[in-house]
Design a protein around this motif. Structure first.
Motif, short mmCIF file in Angstrom:
data_model
loop_
_atom_site.label_atom_id
_atom_site.label_comp_id
_atom_site.label_asym_id
_atom_site.label_seq_id
_atom_site.Cartn_x
_atom_site.Cartn_y
_atom_site.Cartn_z
N GLU A 181 -1.90 -0.88 -3.63
CA GLU A 181 -3.09 -0.06 -3.37
C GLU A 181 -2.62 1.36 -3.08
O GLU A 181 -1.71 1.56 -2.27
CB GLU A 181 -3.85 -0.61 -2.17
CG GLU A 181 -5.04 0.25 -1.74
CD GLU A 181 -5.63 -0.18 -0.42
OE1 GLU A 181 -6.44 0.60 0.14
OE2 GLU A 181 -5.27 -1.27 0.09
N SER A 219 -3.39 5.07 -1.58
CA SER A 219 -4.24 5.79 -0.65
C SER A 219 -3.92 7.28 -0.74
O SER A 219 -2.88 7.74 -0.27
CB SER A 219 -4.02 5.30 0.79
OG SER A 219 -4.77 6.08 1.70
N LYS A 258 0.86 -1.19 0.00
CA LYS A 258 0.00 0.00 0.00
C LYS A 258 0.89 1.23 0.00
O LYS A 258 1.92 1.27 0.68
CB LYS A 258 -0.90 0.00 1.23
CG LYS A 258 -1.90 1.16 1.30
CD LYS A 258 -2.86 0.97 2.46
CE LYS A 258 -3.92 2.06 2.49
NZ LYS A 258 -4.91 1.84 3.57
#
Length: 227
Positions: A35, A37, A10
């Motif tokens: 991912e 963010s 992430k």
């Protein structure tokens, strides 16, 4: 092809940040799924503050629950963890040289250039412009005879120096100061054209119009007036 592992990757970042985008570029080049963010750097999330309590800044890479901060450190971690498509040279001397130039970009060029593009007020510091150019001339010299700062292919220093290509040079249009004129820096402009021929790079830089609008809006908020 990236190594097949069951991993959780992430990235806490911000779409317009050169420090965040360089991590996206490295992960994409390596073929590592992750991912993203998006973080509001004006209103930092509790997650960001928890994962990076020292500097409280993006980017932060979280790999299998373990956070790594500071973009240069993250880039080396990525290269050490996912061995395919290495971005750092294998030769110890060449690796040390790459680290030197990366620190030069962040600690010298970026810091000095911010005295130009980040100056609040109507008057521009001409001494800071010349100081930035003097530093860029060293980078210009380093590019002579090379397609990339990494040699024949995109490497660690190129990824770090996208800060010059797609942030500093774009900002010129807004602040009204030509910091990197082509007549003084033909090698840097040639290098930027080479970067734009790489699909991974084009994928991992902010869309120009959207990016320029963001910079203008940020300057308005900070009351920075272009000259």
């Amino acid at each position: 092809m990236a190594e097949e592992r069951s991993e959780e990757v992430k990235l806490l970042g911000m779409w317009a940040s050169p420090f965040s985008r360089r991590i996206e570029l490295a992960l994409t080049l390596k073929g590592v799924p992750y991912e993203f963010s998006e973080q509001d750097i004006t209103n930092k999330s509790s997650l960001l503050l928890w994962l990076n309590p020292v500097h409280k800044m993006i980017p932060v890479l979280v790999h299998n629950g373990k956070p790594i901060s500071e973009s240069l450190v993250i880039l080396e971690y990525i290269d050490d963890t996912w061995r395919d498509n290495p971005i750092l040279p294998q030769d110890p001397y060449e690796k040390a040289t790459a680290r030197f130039w990366a620190k030069f970009v962040d600690e010298q060029i970026y810091v000095t250039a911010m005295k130009v593009v980040g100056k609040i007020g109507e008057e521009r510091d001409d001494a800071a412009v010349e100081a930035t150019r003097d530093l860029l001339k060293l980078l210009e010299k380093e590019l002579v005879g090379k397609d990339f700062l990494g040699g024949k292919s995109l490497g660690f220093v190129d990824i770090v120096a996208t800060l010059v290509a797609f942030w500093l040079m774009r900002t010129e249009e807004i602040v009204g100061v030509k910091i990197v004129p082509v007549e003084i820096f033909p090698e840097i402009h040639r290098w930027v054209k080479n970067l734009l021929e790489i699909d991974v790079v084009k994928k991992c830089i902010p869309p120009e119009d959207e990016h320029l609008n963001y910079i203008k809006a940020r300057m308005d908020r900070l009351k920075i007036k272009p000259v």
